[in-house]
Design an enzyme around this catalytic site. Sequence first.
Site, PDB file in Angstrom:
ATOM      1  N   GLU B 352       0.866  -1.127   0.060  1.00 18.45           N
ATOM      2  CA  GLU B 352       0.033  -0.150  -0.079  1.00 18.45           C
ATOM      3  C   GLU B 352       0.942   1.231  -0.045  1.00 18.45           C
ATOM      4  O   GLU B 352       1.914   1.223   0.350  1.00 18.45           O
ATOM      5  CB  GLU B 352      -0.901  -0.051   1.181  1.00 18.45           C
ATOM      6  CG  GLU B 352      -1.876  -0.911   1.285  1.00 18.45           C
ATOM      7  CD  GLU B 352      -2.117  -1.538   2.566  1.00 18.45           C
ATOM      8  OE1 GLU B 352      -1.820  -1.321   3.740  1.00 18.45           O
ATOM      9  OE2 GLU B 352      -3.145  -2.546   2.762  1.00 18.45           O
ATOM     10  N   TYR B 364       7.433   1.764  -7.621  1.00 16.88           N
ATOM     11  CA  TYR B 364       6.933   0.481  -7.758  1.00 16.88           C
ATOM     12  C   TYR B 364       6.347   0.042  -9.025  1.00 16.88           C
ATOM     13  O   TYR B 364       6.473  -1.205  -9.384  1.00 16.88           O
ATOM     14  CB  TYR B 364       5.659   0.327  -6.587  1.00 16.88           C
ATOM     15  CG  TYR B 364       5.909   0.898  -5.155  1.00 16.88           C
ATOM     16  CD1 TYR B 364       7.191   0.336  -4.601  1.00 16.88           C
ATOM     17  CD2 TYR B 364       5.195   1.666  -4.520  1.00 16.88           C
ATOM     18  CE1 TYR B 364       7.584   0.655  -3.106  1.00 16.88           C
ATOM     19  CE2 TYR B 364       5.807   1.920  -3.152  1.00 16.88           C
ATOM     20  CZ  TYR B 364       6.720   1.467  -2.497  1.00 16.88           C
ATOM     21  OH  TYR B 364       7.044   1.791  -1.283  1.00 16.88           O
TER      22      TYR B 364
END
Lengths: 353, 392
Positions: B352, B364
């Site tokens: 998250e 990411y």
Amino acid sequence: MTEKEETRILAIESSCDETAAAVVVNGRDVRSNVISSQIDIHTLYGGVVPEIASRKHIERINQVVQQALDDAGMTLDEIDAVAVTYGPGLVGALLVGVAHAKAIAWAKNLPLIGVHHIEGHISANYISSGISSVEDGVRKPDLEPPFGCLVVSGGHTHLVRVKDYGEYEILGKTADDAAGEAFDKVARAIGLGYPGGPKIDKAAREGDARAIEFPRGKVRGSVYDFSFSGLKSAVLNYLNEKKMKGEEICVGNVAASFQKAVVDVLVEHSEHAIREFGFDRFAIAGGVASNSALREAMEEACRRHGVLFYRPSPVLCTDNAAMIGAAAYYEYRRGVRSDWSLNAVPNLKLGER
Amino acid sequence: MKILAIDSSGMPASVAVCEDGTLAAEYTVNNRKTHSQTLVPMMDEVRNLLGLDLESVDAIAVAGGPGSFTGLRIGSAAAKGIGLALDRPLIHVPTLEAMAYNYYGSECLVVPMLDARNHQVFAGIYTFRQPESGAEQDDPLCVLSDQEPVGIGELCERLDGLSRDTGKPVILLGDGAQAYRTMIEEKLKAPHQYAPAHLAQQRAGSVAVRGMELARQGRTETAAMHRPDYLRVSQAERVRAEKRASEDALRILPLTAEDLPLVTDAERQYYSLPWSERVFRDALNREYYLFLKAEMAGTFAGYCGFQQSFGIAEITNVTVLEAYRRRGIARRMLQVLMEKGRARGVERFTLEVRRSNEPAVSLYKSLGFYEEGVRKDYYEAPKEDALILWTK
């Protein structure tokens, strides 16, 4: 031909990342052609680094020039003129060759001839030792103006009308990226690395040129100018899209389809010029002229139009000094001489003096 | 011995012809015109005015650096061309040694300096051996500090020390002395003066005379071997070397209990809901957790970890200390973490991230994560959505 009628030119070329020297007799007879490439070093950086190129030129230039003289079996006392590329190119790299050539000519009291790099590429087609002079076992006549010429390299994309020796008319040029530049960028994007031209050529042989429909660049209001940045973006967008969707990319298909898009445009514009100006001879030149797809397509197009097709041997397609010696000879015959203030001109225009 | 000398290392272009004790010609032009255009015409003029037969020249002396990279190469390429054409040796004269010769015989600390940008100069510190102090064979030039790139502050400190120890005053010359005069005036305590115009800049006469001394010592080279001494690598090489050095200095290691005080400090500093030391200690003892740390040159720089459940691992606590950010440490750490995870049977990773943390999100994504959902108002202080990212 008696010895007196020979004009022997020592030529030097250092406009990008090859340090080169050659001895050429009467413009077409190459007695030596030495090329010292720096490609291994620049590969580390993913492209030519100007400062490093300049440094390498100065480290190697004497050895390269001496080798060219030795290979030709001549000393400077037997040379009639010194020629050097003075533009276009990387300014720092050009300056090494220019300063060196001027000093040799000055010390030996020889005439100096500054040569345009692209005129050199075009003139590579005059060199009779080029393998293209024999086709189907039949020797083609030596190339002489007038003719049309497509010059394609990492830095240049020009469609040129060669009216006479030393007389050039630019019909079209690229509005943005050079064709070779697009090859380099696309090669990097699909992970083939530098230099892009030969790597794409090779990868394309494994792929399907009709697999992906990439756009053929057009320049508004000009039938001869080129544009490759749209094509380059289309390829990058295609790759991104595939990546986002997590789909596999077929490197061969991308390479082949991209290459086809470039070649189609180059050939189409050339054919247009052949029709409009009625050339009976057409030549290609520059690093990308050794690309197999372009060569085959151009050859085929020339056959269709009944035009004699010329191309330099691969070693004369890349940057070399023999082509500078060839161009210089015709300049020399026209009485062109440079003075000691000759400078490097990085953005020198074709036909500009 | 007859020497043709060239200096194009800086703004002035200068050529000279010198035979033993006689300077036959010296031609210096100090303007903005490129050396490429002026140098050979100047040599030509000198040759014509002297009626010089180049065959009578024994060697070519050239200011070999430091200096402008391009300027040095123009002089070098010309010298190498003449050397090749005449089959004569070259004498590589360090630019600043030649400039020190402008003050030949001086007992002062002679300090030629060339502007190297960013409050740096190429500088050397020289003085001259006095006749009674040595045998005749000695090099008259005494190098107290060889030419090198140096900051103005450091140079001034060095000069203050040398001047105090030797009692010698300082003479400053070269374009660096002009460019940084205000700074020098602030920092340099030692008695000093600036060279007047005729002694302040590069001149080929000095290159010739210094070159003759070097030739006497046998320090000549072939034209082919000569290359400028830039005293600096190119920018591309420097950037590449720095990158490699930082990669070498970065190590990714397992997190241990000894690191936990640093970890909990970082947690408190960077997170609104920090993990406690106890939670970490507990995690380190359980097989389904894996935690790694990054060390930069031996110093703790960050950490990250995951909690594994069969083929899925939830990555937590990706943290790089503020001083070490933007150096690719998080990327390297995550690459190693994911490699180790895959080796342990992890098939998919999830994590998250705050929606507004764009650098992290793009990192990411470049590692193969994509958005699969949003947790509304998941984070506190400030309240913000969490993006839920997964790998394939």
